[in-house]
Design an enzyme around this catalytic site. Structure first.
Site, PDB file in Angstrom:
ATOM      1  N   GLY A  71       0.800  -1.214   0.000  1.00 10.33           N
ATOM      2  CA  GLY A  71       0.000   0.000   0.000  1.00 10.33           C
ATOM      3  C   GLY A  71       0.834   1.266   0.000  1.00 10.33           C
ATOM      4  O   GLY A  71       0.472   2.249  -0.662  1.00 10.33           O
ATOM      5  N   ASN A 151      -7.289   4.384   8.919  1.00 12.73           N
ATOM      6  CA  ASN A 151      -6.668   3.196   9.492  1.00 12.73           C
ATOM      7  C   ASN A 151      -6.666   3.194  11.011  1.00 12.73           C
ATOM      8  O   ASN A 151      -6.630   2.135  11.638  1.00 12.73           O
ATOM      9  CB  ASN A 151      -5.229   3.040   8.985  1.00 12.73           C
ATOM     10  CG  ASN A 151      -4.416   4.308   9.157  1.00 12.73           C
ATOM     11  OD1 ASN A 151      -4.784   5.367   8.651  1.00 12.73           O
ATOM     12  ND2 ASN A 151      -3.298   4.216   9.854  1.00 12.73           N
ATOM     13  N   GLN A 179      -7.617   0.054   3.903  1.00 17.48           N
ATOM     14  CA  GLN A 179      -8.446  -0.456   4.996  1.00 17.48           C
ATOM     15  C   GLN A 179      -9.862  -0.784   4.547  1.00 17.48           C
ATOM     16  O   GLN A 179     -10.538  -1.606   5.163  1.00 17.48           O
ATOM     17  CB  GLN A 179      -8.497   0.569   6.136  1.00 17.48           C
ATOM     18  CG  GLN A 179      -7.165   0.823   6.809  1.00 17.48           C
ATOM     19  CD  GLN A 179      -6.611  -0.390   7.539  1.00 17.48           C
ATOM     20  OE1 GLN A 179      -7.328  -1.339   7.838  1.00 17.48           O
ATOM     21  NE2 GLN A 179      -5.309  -0.372   7.819  1.00 17.48           N
ATOM     22  N   SER A 199      -3.664  -3.165  -0.449  1.00 18.32           N
ATOM     23  CA  SER A 199      -2.555  -3.944   0.106  1.00 18.32           C
ATOM     24  C   SER A 199      -3.009  -5.353   0.426  1.00 18.32           C
ATOM     25  O   SER A 199      -4.142  -5.563   0.871  1.00 18.32           O
ATOM     26  CB  SER A 199      -2.035  -3.266   1.384  1.00 18.32           C
ATOM     27  OG  SER A 199      -1.023  -4.040   1.994  1.00 18.32           O
ATOM     28  N   GLY A 200      -2.121  -6.330   0.224  1.00 17.52           N
ATOM     29  CA  GLY A 200      -2.461  -7.728   0.443  1.00 17.52           C
ATOM     30  C   GLY A 200      -2.570  -8.118   1.900  1.00 17.52           C
ATOM     31  O   GLY A 200      -3.483  -8.852   2.292  1.00 17.52           O
ATOM     32  N   HIS A 201      -1.671  -7.612   2.747  1.00 11.81           N
ATOM     33  CA  HIS A 201      -1.621  -8.142   4.124  1.00 11.81           C
ATOM     34  C   HIS A 201      -2.702  -7.568   5.023  1.00 11.81           C
ATOM     35  O   HIS A 201      -2.809  -7.949   6.191  1.00 11.81           O
ATOM     36  CB  HIS A 201      -0.226  -7.926   4.733  1.00 11.81           C
ATOM     37  CG  HIS A 201       0.074  -6.523   5.150  1.00 11.81           C
ATOM     38  ND1 HIS A 201       0.099  -6.137   6.462  1.00 11.81           N
ATOM     39  CD2 HIS A 201       0.376  -5.420   4.428  1.00 11.81           C
ATOM     40  CE1 HIS A 201       0.406  -4.853   6.539  1.00 11.81           C
ATOM     41  NE2 HIS A 201       0.579  -4.395   5.317  1.00 11.81           N
ATOM     42  N   THR A 237      11.246  -7.789 -11.674  1.00 15.00           N
ATOM     43  CA  THR A 237      10.659  -9.120 -11.825  1.00 15.00           C
ATOM     44  C   THR A 237       9.462  -9.292 -10.902  1.00 15.00           C
ATOM     45  O   THR A 237       9.525  -8.964  -9.723  1.00 15.00           O
ATOM     46  CB  THR A 237      11.715 -10.195 -11.510  1.00 15.00           C
ATOM     47  OG1 THR A 237      12.818 -10.030 -12.395  1.00 15.00           O
ATOM     48  CG2 THR A 237      11.136 -11.590 -11.680  1.00 15.00           C
ATOM     49  N   CYS A 323       2.432   2.113  11.627  1.00 18.12           N
ATOM     50  CA  CYS A 323       3.498   2.875  10.968  1.00 18.12           C
ATOM     51  C   CYS A 323       4.037   3.989  11.853  1.00 18.12           C
ATOM     52  O   CYS A 323       5.082   4.551  11.571  1.00 18.12           O
ATOM     53  CB  CYS A 323       2.992   3.462   9.648  1.00 18.12           C
ATOM     54  SG  CYS A 323       2.445   2.212   8.478  1.00 18.12           S
TER      55      CYS A 323
END
Length: 387
Positions: A71, A151, A179, A199-201, A237, A323
């Site tokens: 993110g 968040n 979020q 974001s994935g997590h 990659t 963060c």
């Protein structure tokens, strides 16, 4: 000791289905999808399948999805990439005082580089001043960035209204939906958003993977150069295991959206009502919130002390954004909301997920009131108030 995890706005457990989906890409099919040979090149279809899943949950087209490392990179790319492509006549950026640091720090850096920046305030409930936002738009405004949901407090902003206003004024609009994804329905086919970060997590996917939605026709200057990947917009990659994991996490999020909205809300409300009825000096921060988020301040005591006591019992929560948790300063979000200093320092964020249970909520409610009472008894501020 049991672990009760209620810090899902910081990160989530990777779903077992996601872990299983990723496994083959570490050691069995480990090729480079940009390779000409079949062993590597065959993975292109798996990357494309994940891209289609991400597009599907957003109501977007696969070619509008750009994979990133998370993110924060998506936010950086959205702001820097958009204003970099606009030209020097559009040097005004509008955002809010309660954005994630990935947006605020990037906006402040752009200001130091010569851009003009307007930060829109919020009221005590975390609600944006939309009239001021509209009045702040000028002929030089190139980009507006407003997070979909905060968040720290979970406050949901009126993104459809802001996006429509930006489109009407001919201004690009970006939203940080990190979020919101998986907790709120998102349909970009009917909301005129130009750029969206995810974001994935945060949705039970792997760490180190995210995406940026870039509406077709939106120009973007890349941040990372040196390769043709992601249609030339982000060199490097592809992280195939994480991309596949993100695709699976998105599919699960879409499948469990109703559960996240309804079932998790019941757990959050049970926790909230229990805290307010048993803990002195408890104040809930924000209204119109995500169904999983509870930010509560306990007056005259330190939030860090509460967290340490909870941690001893195996309860994982947060004093704010992960963060900024290393800072001793009160949350910039709560400061922007005008939360009194004596309450801002005692702020705790509980953020739940579909993996939480009623028993876990009741476990917290069994122990938290005693923790709060014991800390209030030794607080010099409480003693002063009694005098």
């Amino acid at each position: 000791m049991k672990t009760v995890y209620m810090d899902n706005n910081a990160t989530t457990m990777t779903a077992p289905e996601v872990v299983e989906a990723m496994k083959p890409y570490w050691s069995e099919v480990y090729g480079n999808p940009s390779s000409a040979h079949t062993f590597g090149g065959a993975l292109r279809k798996d990357v494309d399948a994940a891209r289609a899943k991400v597009a599907g949950i957003l109501g977007a087209e696969p070619e509008e999805i750009l994979f990133t490392a998370g993110g924060s990179e998506s936010d950086n790319l959205a702001l820097r990439g958009a204003v970099g492509a606009l030209g020097r006549e559009k040097r005004h950026i509008i955002t809010t005082r309660v954005e994630h640091p990935a947006v605020l720090a990037t906006a402040q850096m752009l200001k130091r580089e010569g851009y003009f920046l307007t930060l829109i305030p919020v009221d005590r409930a975390g609600v944006l001043d939309l009239d001021l936002l509209e009045r702040s738009i000028t002929d030089q405004t190139g980009l507006i960035s407003v997070m979909w949901a905060n968040n720290e407090t979970g406050v949901i902003h009126p993104i459809e209204k802001i996006a429509s206003l930006a489109r009407e004024k001919g201004v690009l609009f970006h939203t940080d939906a990190v979020q919101a994804l998986g907790k709120l329905p998102i349909d970009l086919s009917r909301v005129p958003i130009d750029l969206l970060s995810l974001s994935g997590h945060k949705i039970h996917g792997p760490k180190g993977i995210g995406a940026l939605y870039v509406r077709r026709g939106t120009k973007l200057t890349p941040l990372i150069l040196g390769g043709h990947q992601e249609r030339g917009r982000r060199a490097g990659t592809e992280n195939v295991p994480a991309i596949v994991g993100l695709g699976e996490a998105v599919a699960l999020a879409q499948r469990h959206l109703e559960q996240e909205i309804e079932v998790v809300r019941v757990l959050r409300d049970r926790l909230e009502e229990g805290i307010l009825s048993t803990c002195k000096g408890a104040i809930v921060n924000g209204t119109n919130r995500l169904p999983n988020t509870l930010n509560v301040s306990f007056e005259f005591i330190e939030g860090e002390s509460i967290l340490l006591k909870l941690d001893e019992l195996g309860v994982c929560a947060s004093s704010g954004s992960a963060c900024t948790s290393g800072s001793l300063e009160p949350s910039h979000v709560l400061r922007a909301m005008g939360v009194p200093f004596t309450a801002a320092h005692g702020s705790i964020r509980f953020s739940l997920s579909r993996y939480n249970t009623i028993a876990e909520v009741d476990y917290v409610l069994e122990h938290l009131p005693g923790i709060v009472d014991s800390l209030r008894q030794i607080s010099p501020f409480v003693q002063e108030e009694k005098l």
